[in-house]
Write an enzyme that holds these catalytic residues in place. Sequence first.
Site, PDB file in Angstrom:
ATOM      1  N   GLU A 111     -13.701  -5.049   0.731  1.00 21.67           N
ATOM      2  CA  GLU A 111     -15.091  -5.278   0.289  1.00 21.67           C
ATOM      3  C   GLU A 111     -15.478  -6.746   0.480  1.00 21.67           C
ATOM      4  O   GLU A 111     -16.641  -7.061   0.750  1.00 21.67           O
ATOM      5  CB  GLU A 111     -15.254  -4.821  -1.176  1.00 21.67           C
ATOM      6  CG  GLU A 111     -15.275  -3.297  -1.265  1.00 21.67           C
ATOM      7  CD  GLU A 111     -14.795  -2.715  -2.578  1.00 21.67           C
ATOM      8  OE1 GLU A 111     -14.668  -3.443  -3.573  1.00 21.67           O
ATOM      9  OE2 GLU A 111     -14.519  -1.492  -2.593  1.00 21.67           O
TER      10      GLU A 111
ATOM     11  N   ASN B 190      -7.719  -3.074  -9.854  1.00 20.95           N
ATOM     12  CA  ASN B 190      -8.810  -3.914  -9.386  1.00 20.95           C
ATOM     13  C   ASN B 190     -10.100  -3.381 -10.012  1.00 20.95           C
ATOM     14  O   ASN B 190     -10.623  -2.357  -9.591  1.00 20.95           O
ATOM     15  CB  ASN B 190      -8.876  -3.838  -7.848  1.00 20.95           C
ATOM     16  CG  ASN B 190     -10.109  -4.519  -7.282  1.00 20.95           C
ATOM     17  OD1 ASN B 190     -10.785  -5.287  -7.980  1.00 20.95           O
ATOM     18  ND2 ASN B 190     -10.414  -4.245  -6.025  1.00 20.95           N
TER      19      ASN B 190
ATOM     20  N   SER C 184      -8.096   5.454  -3.421  1.00 15.09           N
ATOM     21  CA  SER C 184      -8.240   6.726  -4.148  1.00 15.09           C
ATOM     22  C   SER C 184      -6.950   7.194  -4.825  1.00 15.09           C
ATOM     23  O   SER C 184      -6.675   8.399  -4.895  1.00 15.09           O
ATOM     24  CB  SER C 184      -8.793   7.810  -3.216  1.00 15.09           C
ATOM     25  OG  SER C 184     -10.113   7.478  -2.811  1.00 15.09           O
TER      26      SER C 184
ATOM     27  N   GLY D 296     -12.406   4.401  -2.715  1.00 19.49           N
ATOM     28  CA  GLY D 296     -13.539   4.934  -3.479  1.00 19.49           C
ATOM     29  C   GLY D 296     -14.104   6.239  -2.947  1.00 19.49           C
ATOM     30  O   GLY D 296     -15.186   6.660  -3.364  1.00 19.49           O
TER      31      GLY D 296
ATOM     32  N   LYS E 186     -12.969  -4.599  -9.892  1.00 20.55           N
ATOM     33  CA  LYS E 186     -14.155  -4.939  -9.086  1.00 20.55           C
ATOM     34  C   LYS E 186     -15.253  -5.523 -10.003  1.00 20.55           C
ATOM     35  O   LYS E 186     -14.928  -6.152 -11.003  1.00 20.55           O
ATOM     36  CB  LYS E 186     -14.647  -3.730  -8.313  1.00 20.55           C
ATOM     37  CG  LYS E 186     -13.524  -3.007  -7.571  1.00 20.55           C
ATOM     38  CD  LYS E 186     -14.019  -2.017  -6.574  1.00 20.55           C
ATOM     39  CE  LYS E 186     -12.833  -1.265  -6.003  1.00 20.55           C
ATOM     40  NZ  LYS E 186     -13.157  -0.517  -4.821  1.00 20.55           N
TER      41      LYS E 186
ATOM     42  N   GLU F 162      -4.621  -0.811   2.437  1.00 21.34           N
ATOM     43  CA  GLU F 162      -5.749  -0.057   1.912  1.00 21.34           C
ATOM     44  C   GLU F 162      -6.631   0.427   3.063  1.00 21.34           C
ATOM     45  O   GLU F 162      -7.476  -0.347   3.559  1.00 21.34           O
ATOM     46  CB  GLU F 162      -6.592  -0.932   0.981  1.00 21.34           C
ATOM     47  CG  GLU F 162      -5.854  -1.428  -0.235  1.00 21.34           C
ATOM     48  CD  GLU F 162      -6.808  -1.670  -1.390  1.00 21.34           C
ATOM     49  OE1 GLU F 162      -6.625  -1.047  -2.431  1.00 21.34           O
ATOM     50  OE2 GLU F 162      -7.749  -2.462  -1.234  1.00 21.34           O
TER      51      GLU F 162
ATOM     52  N   HIS G 234      -9.550  -8.341   0.252  1.00 17.80           N
ATOM     53  CA  HIS G 234      -9.965  -6.958  -0.020  1.00 17.80           C
ATOM     54  C   HIS G 234     -11.051  -6.580   0.991  1.00 17.80           C
ATOM     55  O   HIS G 234     -11.887  -7.408   1.356  1.00 17.80           O
ATOM     56  CB  HIS G 234     -10.499  -6.840  -1.448  1.00 17.80           C
ATOM     57  CG  HIS G 234     -10.713  -5.419  -1.861  1.00 17.80           C
ATOM     58  ND1 HIS G 234     -11.805  -4.694  -1.453  1.00 17.80           N
ATOM     59  CD2 HIS G 234      -9.963  -4.578  -2.614  1.00 17.80           C
ATOM     60  CE1 HIS G 234     -11.718  -3.467  -1.959  1.00 17.80           C
ATOM     61  NE2 HIS G 234     -10.600  -3.377  -2.660  1.00 17.80           N
TER      62      HIS G 234
HETATM   63  C1  PEP Z   1      -9.611  -0.745  -4.192  1.00 14.96           C
HETATM   64  O1  PEP Z   1     -10.779  -1.080  -4.204  1.00 14.96           O
HETATM   65  O2  PEP Z   1      -8.728  -1.600  -4.051  1.00 14.96           O
HETATM   66  C2  PEP Z   1      -9.301   0.666  -4.331  1.00 14.96           C
HETATM   67  C3  PEP Z   1      -8.127   1.075  -3.950  1.00 14.96           C
HETATM   68  O3  PEP Z   1     -10.299   1.473  -4.849  1.00 14.96           O
HETATM   69  P1  PEP Z   1     -10.159   3.018  -5.256  1.00 14.96           P
HETATM   70  O4  PEP Z   1      -8.851   3.180  -5.987  1.00 14.96           O
HETATM   71  O5  PEP Z   1     -11.336   3.288  -6.122  1.00 14.96           O
HETATM   72  O6  PEP Z   1     -10.173   3.796  -3.986  1.00 14.96           O
END
Ligand code: PEP
Length: 251
Positions: A102, A12, A214, A176, A14, A170, A100
Site C-alpha cells: 500500500e 498491521n 488474507s 484484503g 493500517k 505478500e 508494504h
Molecule cells: C496486509 O495488509 O499486510 C495484509 C496482509 O492484509 P490482510 O490480512 O487484510 O489481507
Amino acid sequence: MARSRRPLIAGNWKMNGLTADALALAGSVAEGVKQAGWADREVLICPPATLLIGIARAVKGSGVLVGGQSCHAAASGAHTGDISAEMLRDAGASHVIVGHSERRTDCGETDAVVRAKAEAAWRAGLLPVVCIGETLAEREAGRTLTVLETQLKGSVPAGATAARLVVAYEPVWAIGTGKTPTTAEVAAAHAHIRRVLGGLVPDANAVRLLYGGSVKGSNAGELLAADDVDGALVGGASLKADEFLAIAKAA
Ligand code: PEP
C-alpha cells in the site's frame, strides 16, 4: 520450519483505530498472549503512529511487541507529516514494516526507498519487516518469482543478517481480498525468496519469512504449515483479538 526460526505473528492495523477501541483491542491481545505464555513465538502489533505510545504502555509486560507501519529514511528534519525510525523507537517500537504494497502504491515507494527505510530502521535500533509481493497482472504473466527477486535485491540493504531482517511475502492480489495462494504456491515463493537471500545475507537460512494476505483464524494453520513459512503478517484479522490470537495459536 527450522527450530532456529522463531515464528513471528505481526498485526498491521493500517489506518484503523481511535484511542478507546484501540486500547481495548491491544489489551485483549496482551491478555491472550500473557495467558498463553508463549515462549516459542513472537506477537507484534503495528498500530497507527498516533497510538504507539499508549499501546506500548498498555501491553508492557505481556510479551506483545509493538511496531510502526513505515518510517522516513532520515532521522529528523524538514519532512512534514513524516515520522522517523528514531521517533518510532522513542515511542516504544521495536519493529517497523517497510515497503508494504500500500505504501509502494499510494506513496510511490520504490525498492531504493524501501532499502533506505530499512537502513534507517537499523540506525534507530529497529528490526525492519521488508514487504515484497507480486500484483495479479505479474502473477498472470508468470513473473512472480522474477518480481520477488528484483524487489528483494533492491529492497534488502547490504549488511543484512538474519538478526537484522524479517521478510514478508505478500501477494498484492491477496491483501484484503479474501483470496490466498495455495500452500504449494506459498512454499514455492518462500523457497525462491530464501534462495535469493542466499546471495544477499550470510545466514539466509535463519531469516524469518512471513506470509501475508488474507490470513485468518480458519486458514492460518494450513498457510503457516507451508515449508519455509515462519509466521504471518496480518491485516484485517489483526483488528479482532480473537481472530488474531487464533492465528498466533496456529503458529
Ligand atoms: C496486509 O495488509 O499486510 C495484509 C496482509 O492484509 P490482510 O490480512 O487484510 O489481507
